[in-house]
Design a protein around this motif. Structure first.
Motif, short mmCIF file in Angstrom:
data_model
loop_
_atom_site.label_atom_id
_atom_site.label_comp_id
_atom_site.label_asym_id
_atom_site.label_seq_id
_atom_site.Cartn_x
_atom_site.Cartn_y
_atom_site.Cartn_z
N ILE A 148 1.07 -1.08 -0.16
CA ILE A 148 -0.08 -0.15 0.09
C ILE A 148 0.79 1.15 0.07
CG2 ILE A 148 -1.55 1.20 1.35
CD1 ILE A 148 -2.64 -1.52 2.29
N LEU A 149 0.88 1.91 -1.19
CA LEU A 149 1.67 3.16 -1.23
C LEU A 149 0.91 4.20 -0.60
CD1 LEU A 149 2.73 2.53 -4.95
CD2 LEU A 149 4.00 1.72 -2.80
N PRO A 150 1.74 5.41 -0.40
CA PRO A 150 1.34 6.61 0.35
C PRO A 150 0.02 7.27 -0.40
CG PRO A 150 3.80 6.87 -0.03
CD PRO A 150 3.23 5.66 -0.86
N GLN A 151 -0.18 7.22 -1.61
CA GLN A 151 -1.58 7.85 -2.10
C GLN A 151 -2.68 6.92 -1.91
OE1 GLN A 151 1.20 7.11 -3.91
NE2 GLN A 151 0.89 6.01 -5.80
N ASP A 152 -2.29 5.50 -1.77
CA ASP A 152 -3.27 4.66 -1.40
C ASP A 152 -3.87 4.80 -0.12
OD1 ASP A 152 -2.88 3.15 -4.07
OD2 ASP A 152 -1.30 2.04 -3.37
N ILE A 153 -2.79 4.78 0.97
CA ILE A 153 -3.20 4.80 2.23
C ILE A 153 -3.96 6.27 2.26
CG2 ILE A 153 -1.36 6.08 3.18
CD1 ILE A 153 -3.25 3.43 4.90
N ILE A 154 -3.74 7.20 1.79
CA ILE A 154 -4.40 8.50 2.13
C ILE A 154 -6.02 8.19 1.41
CG2 ILE A 154 -4.64 10.79 1.06
CD1 ILE A 154 -1.83 10.85 1.37
#
Length: 352
Positions: A148-154
């Motif tokens: 899960i990448l930064p834009q995903d978790i946001i």
């Protein structure tokens, strides 16, 4: 068949039987109390998830033995070799197990026999040769869960409401991501040290962030989680909001809520909630829309939070290794889904 063979002892019963005062030593009240203390420690020798898996392994093998007209005790390398072969190529038409699952089943049997004071010789040719053949014939590269990448978790936390349950789940996702935490580590946290007997760590809050003390698979370790760039994505702020509105000052940090999500309950969350939460928010956020829903659900798990931090943190690899509690850099690299490949070109370095 004997009653003993039909109803093999549970793990706890076997562990209790094997921890006792030696036969040649006269018993006493003090020694009996020490035996009970030793048994209590023995029951904590592995995590609850591991013990549950080992119990399932033993139950499956015991049932298989009964169907074949034999007994699980004492260990028979010949029969265990046949059992492994049946797992890899089932004779009853059921799906074959993966090599990693078969290897895990064998570890479970070894552990169960050890609890009963017996030894399964994994180097015996009836076991070792069959397992080696299974690995040679059926082994495949490991299937890794997606990071899960930064834009995903946001995007995932943006799908959560702002009721009490939403505040809790937002804190879980952001803290698990920023801390690179395992599911069991997230739910085992207490507010303070020694709040509950089943705690595996606690959190100290500071102006600059949170310090987690974790008793994990590799022993005790500290995890520093700094504050984020905004309250919307800050794991420490999310944690503070949850603790404040849930009125949690003692005991487990992440607990169940009422059905309407308006009141916190005393019971600690189960770690399976983390996996369900990740999968639900992945779907709600619309991640990987190119895949069917079933494949998207299979691609992400609670471990995706841990892999996401390792893949996204643009810092020296040694810091990531320490943060995740890995014993080697090689283990950390397995988590790094976006690691720069071919950064070191040995072909050119060798003059080609």
């Amino acid at each position: 068949m004997s009653a003993k063979a039909q109803h093999p002892k549970s793990i706890d019963d076997a562990a209790h039987d094997n921890i006792a005062v030696p036969a040649h030593v006269a018993g006493s009240g003090r020694l009996d109390r020490l035996v009970e203390t030793a048994r209590s420690y023995a029951e904590k020798s592995a995590s609850e998830n591991t013990l549950r898996a080992y119990a399932r392994d033993w139950a499956h093998f015991s049932r298989w033995c009964r169907l074949k007209g034999t007994e699980p005790l004492p260990p028979s390398p010949e029969m265990i070799g046949l059992y492994l072969a049946d797992l890899a190529a089932p004779s009853d038409g059921s799906p074959a197990l993966t090599v990693s699952t078969i290897d895990r089943r064998l570890s479970g049997l070894s552990w169960n026999y050890a609890q009963r004071g017996m030894t399964l010789d994994r180097r015996n040719r009836h076991v070792a040769a069959v397992l080696a053949g299974i690995k040679r014939e059926h082994a495949r590269p490991p299937v890794q869960k997606a990071a899960i990448l930064p834009q995903d978790i946001i995007a995932m936390v943006a799908t959560l409401p702002y009721d009490l349950r939403g505040l809790r789940d937002r804190a879980i996702l952001l803290l698990g991501y920023a801390g690179g935490l395992r599911r069991s580590e997230i739910v085992s946290l207490d507010v303070g040290k020694d709040d509950t007997p089943d705690s595996k760590g606690w959190i100290d809050l500071f102006e600059d962030g949170a310090l987690l003390m974790l008793n994990a698979k590799t022993g005790w370790r500290e995890v520093e989680i700094g504050r984020g760039s905004s309250d919307r994505t800050c794991p420490v702020h999310a944690l503070e909001q949850w603790l404040h509105f849930a009125r949690i000052e003692f005991g487990p940090i992440f607990v169940r809520t009422t059905r309407d999500g308006k009141r916190a309950l005393p019971a600690r969350l189960n770690d399976r909630h983390i996996a369900r939460l990740v999968k639900k928010t992945v779907l709600d956020a619309g991640l990987r829309p190119d895949l069917p829903e079933a494949e998207r659900l299979a691609l992400f798990s609670g471990h995706s939070l841990r892999a996401g931090l390792a893949s996204s943190a643009e810092v020296d690899e040694r810091h990531v290794q320490k943060h995740l509690g890995h014993a080697s850099a090689e283990m950390t690299r397995r988590y790094q889904r976006r690691r720069d490949r071919f950064r070191i070109n040995l072909t050119r370095a060798a003059g080609l």
